[in-house]
Design a protein around this motif. Sequence first.
Motif, mmCIF file in Angstrom:
data_model
loop_
_atom_site.group_PDB
_atom_site.id
_atom_site.type_symbol
_atom_site.label_atom_id
_atom_site.label_comp_id
_atom_site.label_asym_id
_atom_site.label_seq_id
_atom_site.Cartn_x
_atom_site.Cartn_y
_atom_site.Cartn_z
ATOM 1 N N TRP A 16 0.548 -43.088 -46.828
ATOM 2 C CA TRP A 16 0.395 -41.872 -47.630
ATOM 3 C C TRP A 16 1.764 -41.345 -48.079
ATOM 4 C CZ3 TRP A 16 -4.349 -38.399 -46.922
ATOM 5 C CH2 TRP A 16 -4.305 -37.295 -47.775
ATOM 6 N N LYS A 17 2.704 -41.296 -47.143
ATOM 7 C CA LYS A 17 4.049 -40.806 -47.484
ATOM 8 C C LYS A 17 4.711 -41.725 -48.508
ATOM 9 C CE LYS A 17 6.738 -39.056 -44.351
ATOM 10 N NZ LYS A 17 7.539 -38.855 -43.124
ATOM 11 N N ASN A 18 4.478 -43.010 -48.367
ATOM 12 C CA ASN A 18 5.054 -43.983 -49.300
ATOM 13 C C ASN A 18 4.500 -43.798 -50.709
ATOM 14 O OD1 ASN A 18 6.252 -46.198 -50.497
ATOM 15 N ND2 ASN A 18 5.134 -47.725 -49.316
ATOM 16 N N VAL A 19 3.189 -43.524 -50.815
ATOM 17 C CA VAL A 19 2.530 -43.437 -52.118
ATOM 18 C C VAL A 19 2.684 -42.055 -52.738
ATOM 19 C CG1 VAL A 19 0.312 -43.544 -53.309
ATOM 20 C CG2 VAL A 19 0.876 -45.266 -51.578
ATOM 21 N N PHE A 20 2.476 -40.999 -51.942
ATOM 22 C CA PHE A 20 2.429 -39.640 -52.499
ATOM 23 C C PHE A 20 3.642 -38.782 -52.153
ATOM 24 C CE2 PHE A 20 -2.324 -40.399 -51.986
ATOM 25 C CZ PHE A 20 -2.517 -40.697 -53.328
ATOM 26 N N GLY A 21 4.338 -39.124 -51.083
ATOM 27 C CA GLY A 21 5.532 -38.369 -50.729
ATOM 28 C C GLY A 21 5.295 -36.990 -50.153
ATOM 29 N N ASP A 22 4.111 -36.736 -49.600
ATOM 30 C CA ASP A 22 3.830 -35.410 -49.035
ATOM 31 C C ASP A 22 4.613 -35.180 -47.748
ATOM 32 O OD1 ASP A 22 1.895 -34.183 -50.849
ATOM 33 O OD2 ASP A 22 0.587 -35.850 -50.299
ATOM 34 N N THR A 23 4.701 -33.926 -47.350
ATOM 35 C CA THR A 23 5.507 -33.546 -46.191
ATOM 36 C C THR A 23 4.803 -33.896 -44.884
ATOM 37 O OG1 THR A 23 4.544 -31.318 -46.052
ATOM 38 C CG2 THR A 23 6.471 -31.616 -47.505
ATOM 39 N N ASP A 24 5.591 -33.949 -43.824
ATOM 40 C CA ASP A 24 5.028 -34.180 -42.489
ATOM 41 C C ASP A 24 4.062 -33.067 -42.115
ATOM 42 O OD1 ASP A 24 6.462 -36.515 -42.174
ATOM 43 O OD2 ASP A 24 8.136 -35.541 -41.149
ATOM 44 N N GLU A 25 4.387 -31.839 -42.506
ATOM 45 C CA GLU A 25 3.515 -30.693 -42.195
ATOM 46 C C GLU A 25 2.153 -30.848 -42.862
ATOM 47 O OE1 GLU A 25 3.564 -25.799 -42.577
ATOM 48 O OE2 GLU A 25 4.860 -27.015 -43.861
ATOM 49 N N PHE A 26 2.157 -31.214 -44.127
ATOM 50 C CA PHE A 26 0.913 -31.420 -44.870
ATOM 51 C C PHE A 26 0.082 -32.518 -44.222
ATOM 52 C CE2 PHE A 26 -1.477 -33.825 -48.009
ATOM 53 C CZ PHE A 26 -2.151 -32.856 -48.732
ATOM 54 N N LEU A 27 0.729 -33.638 -43.906
ATOM 55 C CA LEU A 27 0.009 -34.782 -43.352
ATOM 56 C C LEU A 27 -0.526 -34.493 -41.956
ATOM 57 C CD1 LEU A 27 2.328 -37.592 -44.680
ATOM 58 C CD2 LEU A 27 -0.038 -37.201 -45.329
ATOM 59 N N SER A 28 0.256 -33.801 -41.138
ATOM 60 C CA SER A 28 -0.219 -33.447 -39.801
ATOM 61 C C SER A 28 -1.446 -32.567 -39.895
ATOM 62 C CB SER A 28 0.892 -32.735 -39.018
ATOM 63 O OG SER A 28 1.948 -33.617 -38.737
ATOM 64 N N ASP A 29 -1.408 -31.617 -40.823
ATOM 65 C CA ASP A 29 -2.544 -30.722 -41.014
ATOM 66 C C ASP A 29 -3.778 -31.511 -41.444
ATOM 67 O OD1 ASP A 29 -4.207 -28.567 -41.351
ATOM 68 O OD2 ASP A 29 -3.009 -27.591 -42.905
ATOM 69 N N PHE A 30 -3.619 -32.391 -42.422
ATOM 70 C CA PHE A 30 -4.769 -33.166 -42.897
ATOM 71 C C PHE A 30 -5.357 -34.036 -41.786
ATOM 72 C CE2 PHE A 30 -6.645 -37.066 -44.534
ATOM 73 C CZ PHE A 30 -7.600 -36.564 -45.399
ATOM 74 N N PHE A 31 -4.494 -34.773 -41.098
ATOM 75 C CA PHE A 31 -5.014 -35.708 -40.104
ATOM 76 C C PHE A 31 -5.526 -35.000 -38.844
ATOM 77 C CE2 PHE A 31 -2.976 -38.786 -42.809
ATOM 78 C CZ PHE A 31 -3.788 -39.912 -42.682
#
Length: 290
Positions: A16-31
Amino acid sequence: MEKANLDDREELIGLWKNVFGDTDEFLSDFFDSVFDADNTFLIKENGIIASVFYMINSDVVLGNKKYSAKYLYAAQTHPGFRKKGFMSKLIKSSADYYKANGTDFIFLCPASEHLYDYYGKLGFFTAFYDKFLFLTKIEIDKNRNVTGEGYFCSDFSYTEMRKNIMSKNYADFDDDFLEFAERSEKSDGGKSISALFEDGDRVYILCHSDDETLCVTECFSEYGNFNHILDILKNENSEKFKIKLPADFPAGVFNFDVKKQGMILDLNGILNKSNFIDGNEKIYLGQPCE
């Protein structure tokens, strides 16, 4: 095609970070709050996740009837495995799976214009439209019905307002996803404004600033009173406003543009496709599509 499992989490986050570049905070929240392995479909090639997307439990409300749906979110393919047909294969397989398990629709928000053609070849068609208004503070001030007074701030739930106020043709998202979408907007510099008016109307606005423009990504008036929304915006510091509304929401004297926002795959032949393509019928998608 296979479903994800909890052991895939770190690889999924990395992709996800490779494709979209979202922040760790965003990704932690989603997952932590939204991710459901049973609704996450992927294809692996040589042991590596090549393509994946996340299905969000949703409903599509048409008039007074609610249909089972899935929102296809964050479709992504590893840069090393693109142009091999993996995503198309994944979407077709998941559509067969969900149809067999009683789902009526799959819908999505294409990230760019050219993707409308891509998803169209897979059976999706445009059905979601939103209304956009571009206003200045001067235009709002000229509206004699907008005073900027007569309300006080109150704490209303975004999920409650969205579910209770929407009345016709809209995507009804899972509560966890709505709350995640609201947090994402706020963590990216946005804010929510909720107010109770003297006539009993409840109004909710979710917005963020983009240079000199205040962008309203979702707003509701319990009484369907657009002037009450403007009453609140009148007191904001911005000089320009971009306001997103349901396509059938009354917008008073102001000019607006209706723009396509999403596509739908009708798994059971429920919709009359031609009505939506011609724009006679519209479904509201709203903020969580972004």
